[in-house]
Design an enzyme around this catalytic site. Structure first.
Site, PDB file in Angstrom:
ATOM      1  N   HIS A   1      48.219  26.910  20.122  1.00  0.00           N
ATOM      2  CA  HIS A   1      48.326  26.809  21.587  1.00  0.00           C
ATOM      3  C   HIS A   1      49.495  25.912  21.979  1.00  0.00           C
ATOM      4  O   HIS A   1      49.368  24.992  22.794  1.00  0.00           O
ATOM      5  CB  HIS A   1      47.011  26.284  22.180  1.00  0.00           C
ATOM      6  CG  HIS A   1      45.821  27.129  21.872  1.00  0.00           C
ATOM      7  ND1 HIS A   1      45.631  28.373  22.430  1.00  0.00           N
ATOM      8  CD2 HIS A   1      44.755  26.922  21.047  1.00  0.00           C
ATOM      9  CE1 HIS A   1      44.495  28.899  21.973  1.00  0.00           C
ATOM     10  NE2 HIS A   1      43.956  28.044  21.128  1.00  0.00           N
TER      11      HIS A   1
ATOM     12  N   SER B   1      37.078  34.155  21.267  1.00  0.00           N
ATOM     13  CA  SER B   1      36.973  34.498  22.685  1.00  0.00           C
ATOM     14  C   SER B   1      35.601  35.079  22.993  1.00  0.00           C
ATOM     15  O   SER B   1      35.033  34.832  24.064  1.00  0.00           O
ATOM     16  CB  SER B   1      38.065  35.508  23.071  1.00  0.00           C
ATOM     17  OG  SER B   1      39.348  34.926  22.956  1.00  0.00           O
TER      18      SER B   1
ATOM     19  N   ASP C   1      42.852  25.698  26.899  1.00  0.00           N
ATOM     20  CA  ASP C   1      43.669  25.580  25.688  1.00  0.00           C
ATOM     21  C   ASP C   1      45.130  25.895  25.966  1.00  0.00           C
ATOM     22  O   ASP C   1      46.027  25.351  25.311  1.00  0.00           O
ATOM     23  CB  ASP C   1      43.158  26.547  24.608  1.00  0.00           C
ATOM     24  CG  ASP C   1      42.307  25.844  23.571  1.00  0.00           C
ATOM     25  OD1 ASP C   1      42.462  24.635  23.400  1.00  0.00           O
ATOM     26  OD2 ASP C   1      41.466  26.512  22.941  1.00  0.00           O
TER      27      ASP C   1
ATOM     28  N   VAL D   1      41.748  33.753  31.921  1.00  0.00           N
ATOM     29  CA  VAL D   1      43.075  34.358  32.016  1.00  0.00           C
ATOM     30  C   VAL D   1      43.847  34.079  30.735  1.00  0.00           C
ATOM     31  O   VAL D   1      43.843  32.959  30.223  1.00  0.00           O
ATOM     32  CB  VAL D   1      43.845  33.793  33.226  1.00  0.00           C
ATOM     33  CG1 VAL D   1      45.267  34.329  33.257  1.00  0.00           C
ATOM     34  CG2 VAL D   1      43.111  34.142  34.515  1.00  0.00           C
ATOM     35  N   LEU D   2      44.524  35.089  30.210  1.00  0.00           N
ATOM     36  CA  LEU D   2      45.313  34.911  28.991  1.00  0.00           C
ATOM     37  C   LEU D   2      46.619  35.683  29.081  1.00  0.00           C
ATOM     38  O   LEU D   2      46.632  36.878  29.374  1.00  0.00           O
ATOM     39  CB  LEU D   2      44.527  35.407  27.764  1.00  0.00           C
ATOM     40  CG  LEU D   2      45.309  35.414  26.447  1.00  0.00           C
ATOM     41  CD1 LEU D   2      45.597  33.988  25.987  1.00  0.00           C
ATOM     42  CD2 LEU D   2      44.573  36.187  25.363  1.00  0.00           C
TER      43      LEU D   2
ATOM     44  N   VAL E   1      37.144  37.327  26.746  1.00  0.00           N
ATOM     45  CA  VAL E   1      36.300  36.260  27.300  1.00  0.00           C
ATOM     46  C   VAL E   1      35.543  36.774  28.515  1.00  0.00           C
ATOM     47  O   VAL E   1      34.329  36.580  28.652  1.00  0.00           O
ATOM     48  CB  VAL E   1      37.148  35.032  27.689  1.00  0.00           C
ATOM     49  CG1 VAL E   1      36.312  34.026  28.485  1.00  0.00           C
ATOM     50  CG2 VAL E   1      37.709  34.355  26.444  1.00  0.00           C
TER      51      VAL E   1
ATOM     52  N   THR F   1      38.147  21.983  25.083  1.00  0.00           N
ATOM     53  CA  THR F   1      39.157  22.859  24.485  1.00  0.00           C
ATOM     54  C   THR F   1      38.697  23.524  23.196  1.00  0.00           C
ATOM     55  O   THR F   1      39.407  24.382  22.673  1.00  0.00           O
ATOM     56  CB  THR F   1      40.442  22.073  24.194  1.00  0.00           C
ATOM     57  OG1 THR F   1      40.119  20.945  23.364  1.00  0.00           O
ATOM     58  CG2 THR F   1      41.080  21.582  25.483  1.00  0.00           C
TER      59      THR F   1
ATOM     60  N   ARG G   1      41.723  48.435  33.341  1.00  0.00           N
ATOM     61  CA  ARG G   1      40.701  47.554  32.779  1.00  0.00           C
ATOM     62  C   ARG G   1      39.519  47.423  33.731  1.00  0.00           C
ATOM     63  O   ARG G   1      38.361  47.385  33.302  1.00  0.00           O
ATOM     64  CB  ARG G   1      41.309  46.181  32.488  1.00  0.00           C
ATOM     65  CG  ARG G   1      40.347  45.188  31.812  1.00  0.00           C
ATOM     66  CD  ARG G   1      39.954  45.650  30.430  1.00  0.00           C
ATOM     67  NE  ARG G   1      39.087  44.659  29.777  1.00  0.00           N
ATOM     68  CZ  ARG G   1      38.555  44.812  28.575  1.00  0.00           C
ATOM     69  NH1 ARG G   1      38.803  45.913  27.880  1.00  0.00           N
ATOM     70  NH2 ARG G   1      37.778  43.879  28.056  1.00  0.00           N
TER      71      ARG G   1
ATOM     72  N   ARG H   1      41.589  19.883  33.466  1.00  0.00           N
ATOM     73  CA  ARG H   1      42.289  19.151  32.408  1.00  0.00           C
ATOM     74  C   ARG H   1      41.414  19.192  31.158  1.00  0.00           C
ATOM     75  O   ARG H   1      40.206  19.378  31.239  1.00  0.00           O
ATOM     76  CB  ARG H   1      42.572  17.705  32.819  1.00  0.00           C
ATOM     77  CG  ARG H   1      41.351  16.890  33.184  1.00  0.00           C
ATOM     78  CD  ARG H   1      41.733  15.438  33.454  1.00  0.00           C
ATOM     79  NE  ARG H   1      40.652  14.661  34.034  1.00  0.00           N
ATOM     80  CZ  ARG H   1      39.621  14.143  33.363  1.00  0.00           C
ATOM     81  NH1 ARG H   1      39.535  14.352  32.043  1.00  0.00           N
ATOM     82  NH2 ARG H   1      38.676  13.448  33.965  1.00  0.00           N
TER      83      ARG H   1
END
Length: 370
Positions: free
Chosen positions: A96, A134, A270, A239-240, A179, A299, A203, A279
């Site tokens: 990451h 995930s 992450d 979200v990725l 996820v 994380t 999707r 955070r």
């Protein structure tokens, strides 16, 4: 090849990079495996099981790192592990880097060959090493969110599924990938009203087809996000963008409009998080408040269920570890384009474009360096 498996040092991280079964296969293929004492205890694997699989047990992390040609881990190296990074060492783990500028510079300065699980990418765009974690994180997100919605843990005091005659909780999931769909399955199964917000129309159609229950699917745009988040009891960030920093989709002004005691759980933390007020947190101190809203930013969520997570992760990573060990780095990445996409740093160069873009650094295609 000499393969090292150190004990994880991240807060409450109980996963281990390989099971004894995986170690046994590596040894059968002629490789030497070194495991740090106690590395598997959190996942229920004893040193004796690793020894019976053919591994050598060493007491210190320094010995494992310095004697290995390839280190396989679960989580990114922490500052106390930076001195172990060196030229020629292959590091295969979750990295990451787009959310960790310091580690990025350390890997470049020390010349480590760094391969990130999360950027190994198949030709169809699937991320085979990220998927199992995930899946775990998506399923965990709902049970963790339900826990913090309880009044005794600071929440609004809402039962996720409600009861007859009483409205269920509103769960908003931003992102319909691995996820997102796993979170939706659990939330719908518990009886919640679920809204999935996703930018890809195809999707959305797929999610509408395969999921059943009290489900709403919405196209991702500022209006739909604002209207949904404002009334949500639980918001799950999912979200990725592979290798890149997550876009900040939920702004702090919107968080301030949410109901006191509602919960935000951002699985994208992450990669920097998709909620502006999120955070990183730890399992020891998992939550904090912003404008009365509970924020959960752990994380390494799957580390809380290490037995399941270790099996899932090692099942996915073992074929790639074998490929690297059998062929060596250069031959392995030349033959396997998915593995090549996982390489983030090599010989002091950044070889992943999204990581380079995150910090305004120079990107060098891996092919130029081989």
């Amino acid at each position: 090849m000499v393969i090292g498996i150190p004990r994880e040092v991240k807060d409450n991280e109980y996963r281990v990079a390989q099971t004894p079964g995986g170690v046994s296969l590596l040894v059968q293929r002629g490789h030497r495996v070194i495991v740090q004492a106690g590395a598997g205890e959190g996942s229920g694997f004893s040193d004796r099981e690793y020894e019976e699989a053919g591994a050598e047990i060493l007491s210190s992390a320094a010995d494992v790192w310095t004697r290995s040609e390839m280190i396989v881990k679960v989580k990114e190296p922490l500052p106390e592990e930076y001195p172990f990074l060196r030229p020629g060492l292959i590091l295969f783990t979750f990295l990451h880097l787009a959310a960790d500028e310091r580690l990025t510079h350390e890997l470049l300065r020390r010349g480590t060959t760094a391969i990130a699980y999360e950027t190994v990418e198949l030709s169809d765009g699937r991320l085979p090493l990220l998927v199992p974690m995930s899946e775990v994180a998506g399923r965990m997100a709902v049970q963790v969110g339900a826990h913090y919605l309880e009044k005794s843990h600071g929440g609004r005091g809402k039962l996720l599924g409600g009861i007859p005659g009483v409205r269920p909780a509103d769960v908003v999931i931003i992102g319909g990938g691995t996820v997102g769909i796993n979170a939706a399955k659990i939330a719908l199964g518990m009886g919640a009203h679920v809204t999935i917000i996703e930018k890809n129309p195809d999707r959305l159609r797929y999610l509408d087809d395969v999921l059943s229950g009290n489900l709403t699917t919405l196209a991702s745009n500022p209006r739909n996000i604002e209207d949904s988040v404002r009334v949500a009891d639980l918001v799950i960030g999912a979200v990725l963008i592979p290798g890149a920093r997550a876009p900040r989709i939920v702004k702090k002004e919107l968080v301030a409009q949410m109901k006191p005691g509602s919960v935000i759980l951002d699985v994208a933390v992450d990669q920097g998080g998709c909620v502006e007020t999120i955070r990183p947190t730890t399992h020891s101190q998992p939550t904090y408040l912003v404008d009365g809203v509970i924020h959960y930013g752990v994380t390494n969520m799957p580390g809380a269920v290490p037995r399941t997570s270790t099996y899932g992760l090692s099942n996915a990573t073992l074929p790639y570890i074998l490929h690297l060990a059998d062929l060596g780095f250069e031959e392995a990445v030349s033959r396997d384009r998915a593995l090549a996409k996982g390489v983030n740093a090599y010989k002091g160069h950044l070889t992943h474009p999204e990581v380079a873009a995150a910090f305004g650094l120079e990107y060098t295609p891996l092919d130029r360096l081989l």
